[in-house]
Scaffold this motif. Structure first.
Motif, PDB file in Angstrom:
ATOM      1  N   SER A  85       0.869  -1.178   0.000  1.00 46.34           N
ATOM      2  CA  SER A  85       0.000   0.000   0.000  1.00 46.34           C
ATOM      3  C   SER A  85       0.899   1.219   0.000  1.00 46.34           C
ATOM      4  N   SER A  91      -1.945  -1.429  -3.780  1.00 41.22           N
ATOM      5  CA  SER A  91      -2.746  -0.212  -3.907  1.00 41.22           C
ATOM      6  C   SER A  91      -1.836   1.012  -3.925  1.00 41.22           C
ATOM      7  N   SER A 132      -2.315   5.241  -3.807  1.00 41.85           N
ATOM      8  CA  SER A 132      -3.319   6.268  -3.556  1.00 41.85           C
ATOM      9  C   SER A 132      -2.667   7.567  -3.111  1.00 41.85           C
ATOM     10  N   TRP A 191      -4.736  -1.538  -7.568  1.00 41.41           N
ATOM     11  CA  TRP A 191      -5.785  -0.514  -7.459  1.00 41.41           C
ATOM     12  C   TRP A 191      -5.119   0.854  -7.350  1.00 41.41           C
ATOM     13  N   SER A 246      -6.014   4.694  -6.883  1.00 40.08           N
ATOM     14  CA  SER A 246      -7.133   5.496  -6.397  1.00 40.08           C
ATOM     15  C   SER A 246      -6.631   6.868  -5.953  1.00 40.08           C
ATOM     16  N   LEU A 283      -7.686  -2.048 -11.322  1.00 42.60           N
ATOM     17  CA  LEU A 283      -8.769  -1.097 -11.050  1.00 42.60           C
ATOM     18  C   LEU A 283      -8.182   0.305 -10.959  1.00 42.60           C
ATOM     19  N   SER A 306      -9.512   4.230 -10.135  1.00 45.34           N
ATOM     20  CA  SER A 306     -10.590   5.142  -9.740  1.00 45.34           C
ATOM     21  C   SER A 306     -10.008   6.524  -9.513  1.00 45.34           C
ATOM     22  N   LEU A 310     -13.099  -5.899 -10.710  1.00 49.59           N
ATOM     23  CA  LEU A 310     -13.505  -4.845  -9.774  1.00 49.59           C
ATOM     24  C   LEU A 310     -13.701  -5.420  -8.378  1.00 49.59           C
ATOM     25  N   THR A 311     -14.440  -6.497  -8.276  1.00 49.35           N
ATOM     26  CA  THR A 311     -14.702  -7.116  -6.971  1.00 49.35           C
ATOM     27  C   THR A 311     -13.435  -7.708  -6.376  1.00 49.35           C
ATOM     28  N   GLN A 352     -10.796  -4.938  -5.185  1.00 45.36           N
ATOM     29  CA  GLN A 352     -11.223  -4.249  -3.959  1.00 45.36           C
ATOM     30  C   GLN A 352     -11.033  -5.130  -2.732  1.00 45.36           C
ATOM     31  N   ALA A 353     -11.198  -6.433  -2.888  1.00 42.49           N
ATOM     32  CA  ALA A 353     -11.083  -7.346  -1.750  1.00 42.49           C
ATOM     33  C   ALA A 353      -9.633  -7.687  -1.408  1.00 42.49           C
ATOM     34  N   LYS A 367      -3.677  -7.746   3.571  1.00 44.51           N
ATOM     35  CA  LYS A 367      -4.660  -8.654   2.970  1.00 44.51           C
ATOM     36  C   LYS A 367      -4.016  -9.916   2.427  1.00 44.51           C
TER      37      LYS A 367
END
Length: 482
Positions: free
Chosen positions: A273, A311, A313, A344, A346, A366, A368, A469-470, A473-474, A480
């Motif tokens: 992350s 991720s 961000s 992801w 974001s 993903l 966003s 997408l699902t 996100q998980a 995780k």
């Protein structure tokens, strides 16, 4: 198109399965230099001009510090779970010019080369003690090289030089670096610290990295045998706050990345992350507003790298694959094979990634963002950007960008110029303005000619963009890892 690509990749993968995979640790020879000595030691020097850059007048300490999550004990009791695992068999990290590869990292570490560290000095000491031997380094709590004396003394970086060397950790070959969740279930975290994997070196101290490499090639030697590569590295399950640059190059360019892979081969980065943490660009004052460089850059001839389940961000200049055009052909041409899968992005502004030279495969990610936000540094400016001599295959990604019309998608979320190959298909784009739309095809960009067509040489299971997408996100991000 997507079924054809997947079928071809399955055929190649099963065909290559007959060949015994090579352990990436065997690529690391006795001549492979350690690059660790320069890093992790503070010099507390005063800010000075460096080649006309890093004006001392623009020194600025980080305006905010995080809520520290230091730890003193390992909640796992030292019991290993995923630490010895080799990297999974999907991604460019599983390949080399010599054939299929098992990326083992430090999985073969002896018991005395397994470390659990709670502060920056312990991390640096573990790296130096093990050198290029297989090693597993488990991080518990919060690492920040601005802290010393067992996380009891804090001192901000005093200059560009102090931060560049004292604020960076350089991982050598045959390393597995993993975060262990603490007693409260929080993933391990690194703040104020750049994570370096490799570096562009000359053959001898005082030499010239470019001249040495060019001579090596001119003499008919294999570039993969050039002895300054860092190889066989796994990094997993860490929160990484990109460093606040206390004395950047100029008003538009900072220096310190969150993670830099430089002249690295067979690298796997997973469940990370990465963000600006507690120090977003918006809190910078004065004329120099740029205080962060890349979140993750793969540069300087690096090769066979996978970034997965991570991720990114709250950051501006997110990821480079290749950091220069014609002037970098000597190191980058034919290299920079990189996979991005299950990630992801974001609230990031640009470079998802910006790619020069790289043969990059992106699938089931993903993205966003928001094109109308007023928050500095977080306005979505561009996504995937195929640049000079890049060759990209982008499949089944999901995009949700507030304020962006469908008619603006091509040229904003996916764009490019100067590439030698670009294929894009199977995406879903959603927006508050455009509804839900499938986006297939080249976004107006010509497909590659036959000479530049390629198929990933590894097995991969391609999901639809909606399923991705699902799943993303998980699964994406630190904490995780299962």
């Amino acid at each position: 198109m997507k079924n054809t690509v997947l079928a071809a990749s399955l055929v190649l993968a099963f065909a290559s399965g007959a060949q015994a995979a090579i352990d990436a640790s065997t690529f690391v020879g006795a001549s492979t230099p350690l690059q660790t000595a320069l890093y992790g030691v503070r010099n507390y020097s005063a800010p000075v001009l460096v080649k006309g850059l890093h004006d001392p007048a623009n020194y600025m300490a980080a305006p905010r510090l995080p809520a520290w999550q230091f730890a003193q004990a390992d909640p796992s009791g030292g019991v290993l779970t995923f630490e010895r695992q080799s990297a999974p068999a999907t991604g460019w990290h599983t390949w080399s010019r010599k054939g299929k590869v098992v990326l083992s990292g430090g999985g073969a570490a002896r018991p005395d080369r397994i470390y659990t560290v709670f502060n920056g000095q312990q991390l640096v000491a573990a790296i130096r003690q093990a050198g290029n031997e297989p090693k597993i380094i488990r991080v518990v709590g919060h690492i920040d090289l601005r802290w010393s004396e067992n996380n009891t003394v804090f001192r901000e970086y005093t200059s560009y030089s102090d931060q560049k060397y004292g604020g960076s950790v350089n991982l050598p070959s045959n390393t597995t670096l993993v975060g262990i969740n603490d007693a409260q279930g929080r993933p391990a975290r690194m703040t104020g610290t750049s994570l370096l994997i490799g570096g562009e070196l000359a053959l001898a101290q005082g030499g010239d990295a470019e001249a040495d490499f060019k001579k090596w090639i001119k003499d008919g030697k294999d570039g993969d045998d050039y002895p300054t590569w860092t190889r066989n590295v796994i990094v997993r399950n860490l929160v990484i706050d990109t460093p606040w640059d206390v004395n950047p190059e100029d008003e538009d360019n900072a220096y310190a990345d969150g993670i830099t892979v430089s002249r690295g081969q067979n690298i796997f980065l997973d469940h990370l992350s990465v963000s600006d943490g507690d120090t977003p660009e918006s809190i910078a004052t004065g004329s120099w507003k740029t205080r962060h460089d890349g979140a993750l850059d793969v540069v300087r001839g690096s090769d066979y790298v996978t970034v997965a389940n991570s991720s990114f961000s709250n950051h501006h200049k997110t990821t480079l694959v290749g950091n220069g055009d014609g002037g970098r052909a000597w190191s980058d041409e034919g290299r920079l094979h990189v996979t991005f899968s299950g990630n992801w992005w974001s609230a990031v502004a640009a470079r998802l990634p910006l790619n020069r030279y790289g043969q990059v495969h992106m699938f089931n990610n993903l993205v966003s963002g928001n094109v109308v936000t007023k928050e500095a540094g977080l306005k979505f400016e561009s996504g995937t950007d195929a640049r000079y001599r890049s060759n990209m295959l982008i499949e089944n990604n999901y995009y949700n960008v507030t304020g962006l019309k469908l008619s603006e998608f091509c040229g904003k979320a996916i764009k490019g110029k100067g590439f030698i190959g670009f294929r894009s298909s199977g995406h879903v784009f959603t927006s508050d303005r455009a509804g839900t739309n499938a986006v297939d095809g080249q976004c107006g960009m010509a497909p590659p000619d036959a000479a530049n067509l390629w198929t990933p040489p590894y097995l991969y299971a391609l999901q639809t963009a909606t399923s991705a997408l699902t799943a993303v996100q998980a699964q994406a991000g630190a904490g995780k890892l299962r």
